[in-house]
Design a protein around this motif. Sequence first.
Motif, PDB file in Angstrom:
ATOM      1  N   LEU A 101       0.832  -1.207   0.000  1.00  0.00           N
ATOM      2  CA  LEU A 101       0.000   0.000   0.000  1.00  0.00           C
ATOM      3  C   LEU A 101       0.864   1.254   0.000  1.00  0.00           C
ATOM      4  N   LEU A 102       1.992   1.220   0.731  1.00  0.00           N
ATOM      5  CA  LEU A 102       2.896   2.364   0.782  1.00  0.00           C
ATOM      6  C   LEU A 102       3.453   2.679  -0.592  1.00  0.00           C
ATOM      7  N   ALA A 105       0.745   4.488  -2.577  1.00  0.00           N
ATOM      8  CA  ALA A 105       0.490   5.826  -2.051  1.00  0.00           C
ATOM      9  C   ALA A 105       1.640   6.770  -2.363  1.00  0.00           C
ATOM     10  N   LEU A 106       2.890   6.253  -2.360  1.00  0.00           N
ATOM     11  CA  LEU A 106       4.035   7.096  -2.716  1.00  0.00           C
ATOM     12  C   LEU A 106       3.972   7.483  -4.183  1.00  0.00           C
ATOM     13  N   ALA A 109       1.735  10.301  -4.314  1.00  0.00           N
ATOM     14  CA  ALA A 109       2.288  11.537  -3.758  1.00  0.00           C
ATOM     15  C   ALA A 109       3.214  12.222  -4.753  1.00  0.00           C
TER      16      ALA A 109
END
Lengths: 173, 101
Positions: A101-102, A105-106, A109
């Motif tokens: 998930l990170l 999401a990065l 971003a």
Amino acid sequence: MLAEVLFGYFAIVILFSGIAGITRKNLVHSLLWILLMFVHLGGVYLLLNAEFLAMVQIIVYAGAILVMFLFVVFLLNLKEEIKQSVFISSWQTRVYCSLLLLFFALAGAFTYKKNYSGNYTIELIERQGHTKTLGLAIFNDYLFPFLILGFILIVPLIGVGIVAIRRKTNGAA
Amino acid sequence: MVPLSYYLALSVALFFVGFTGFLIRRNLIMMFISIEIMLNSINISLIALSHYMQDIRGQILALFVIAIAGGAVAVGLIILILAYKNKPTLKLEDFNILREE
């Protein structure tokens, strides 16, 4: 150049102390790592020209919320809690899912583009002072949410009062 | 001038530190402080976007988030102390008084 160096220092310390905080076995060590993280978050807010919020962060989070946690840790008898295992039984799978998930999401971003610009420029905030700007905005445009916030903050106060009074009247209950 | 993406990336990374802590810790106090880490990461996002968009509203929302987080911590720790008086443990598996066996 100085801003980049400071941001790098703050980011490295925040991430390191956050990871150290959620992996320590001893609760007090965890809370002290997270205290370091909160103070450095105040430094990040200073980089973003938000002096009032940096002070509020250090006073409220590091000075009140974390001290509340530490009081609870000292009040409860946690001698046998330290001997138990830190993580739940199948923690590796959850860490892998979280890292996946990170990654997404990065990616989100780094593809963000700014498409809106308000009228509170950095020059205006520096001329007027950050606290004055924030206070004018809150007490002119957002007065009703501010009053609602005060009403919400009465609720924990009443809850603490009820718990304390009930403990006093029940004696050893 | 640090680009906005770096602040957003820091916010996302810190959010997932808190998220992972909430998922893997067995201790109730540590799950609670992980929620606080997540709220702080959201505050980084709000203040960075407020600074780069030149709008004060994000910082007002961040202030409200800090206030509500203080209230939530007070209520949660009261509940935790009362539950500890019932059964002196902080393990997640032992809080099963509402589960039908």
